[in-house]
Design a protein around this motif. Sequence first.
Motif, short mmCIF file in Angstrom:
data_model
loop_
_atom_site.label_atom_id
_atom_site.label_comp_id
_atom_site.label_asym_id
_atom_site.label_seq_id
_atom_site.Cartn_x
_atom_site.Cartn_y
_atom_site.Cartn_z
N THR A 120 -8.08 -12.18 -6.94
CA THR A 120 -8.19 -11.49 -5.65
C THR A 120 -7.97 -9.99 -5.82
O THR A 120 -6.94 -9.56 -6.33
N LEU A 121 -8.94 -9.22 -5.38
CA LEU A 121 -8.85 -7.77 -5.40
C LEU A 121 -8.46 -7.27 -4.02
O LEU A 121 -9.04 -7.69 -3.02
N THR A 122 -7.50 -6.36 -3.97
CA THR A 122 -7.14 -5.69 -2.73
C THR A 122 -7.15 -4.19 -2.98
O THR A 122 -6.51 -3.71 -3.93
N THR A 123 -7.87 -3.45 -2.18
CA THR A 123 -7.88 -1.99 -2.29
C THR A 123 -6.60 -1.46 -1.65
O THR A 123 -6.28 -1.81 -0.52
N LEU A 124 -5.86 -0.64 -2.39
CA LEU A 124 -4.58 -0.12 -1.90
C LEU A 124 -4.79 1.22 -1.17
O LEU A 124 -5.80 1.91 -1.39
N PRO A 125 -3.82 1.59 -0.30
CA PRO A 125 -3.97 2.78 0.54
C PRO A 125 -4.05 4.10 -0.24
O PRO A 125 -4.47 5.11 0.33
N GLU A 126 -3.66 4.09 -1.52
CA GLU A 126 -3.74 5.31 -2.33
C GLU A 126 -5.18 5.65 -2.72
O GLU A 126 -5.45 6.68 -3.35
N THR A 127 -6.12 4.78 -2.37
CA THR A 127 -7.54 5.02 -2.64
C THR A 127 -8.03 6.24 -1.87
O THR A 127 -7.70 6.40 -0.68
N THR A 128 -8.77 7.12 -2.54
CA THR A 128 -9.27 8.34 -1.89
C THR A 128 -10.72 8.59 -2.29
O THR A 128 -11.16 8.23 -3.39
#
Length: 190
Positions: free
Chosen positions: A101-109
């Motif tokens: 399972t992949l989850t994109t974290l909020p640090e993504t910019t």
Amino acid sequence: QSASNYIDPVNGFQFTGITDAETQVTYGVTFPPLATSGAQSTEFIGEVVAPVAAQWIGIALGGAMLQDLLLVAWPNAGSIVSSTRMASDYVQPTAYTGAATLTTLPETTINATHWKWVFRCQGCTSWTSSSGTTGSISVDGSGVLAWAYSSVGVDNPSDAESTFQEHTSFGFFGIDYSQAHTSNYQNYLE
Ligand code: HEM
């Protein structure tokens, strides 16, 4: 090339990885602390920092394209579209049907020059191919990670299962996973 530890200057996370000299893409991973007894955690946090010229990026967790757990990502409309894939031949990798399972974290910019995908990958330290062969990351040993890069956009960017053409570049790096753990791991997820 072999991975070394670095601190991402923006999110402060400690990763173990490389920056490829040709494509200027950074790949980093970090794992929860090693368990001193019992089973090891099966997840990690990773990041891909790519110039906008990178139309899609792949990471092959076992260091090769075939029978491997492949992570693929690209930016679309201000967010990152990602998927887990598998290939049994040198053709279009299809959706991985195992438990990863992949989850994109909020640090993504995403900005005018780069996209940075910071993600959590759960159930990602071992995998089973469509033909039944298995592979794994040895979290207390060493291994090889492979990456794939393309300067050509995917066919349907809003669809995580989009088809795309063969990468325009690929490469490998050695990594000592035993040194790729951080005591701050849980904090990174909060
Ligand atoms: C190697 C095709 C997608 C990772 C190769 C090679 C071909 C190929 C023909 C051999 C090239 C050579 O030896 O010079 C394709 C096609 C794709 C695709 C047609 C999609 C339509 C991907 C993706 C990843 C990936 C999504 C990673 C997430 C690699 C790696 C190698 C490789 C690491 C070199 C190591 C190896 O041969 O296993 N690919 N590929 N590929 N590919 Fe792909």
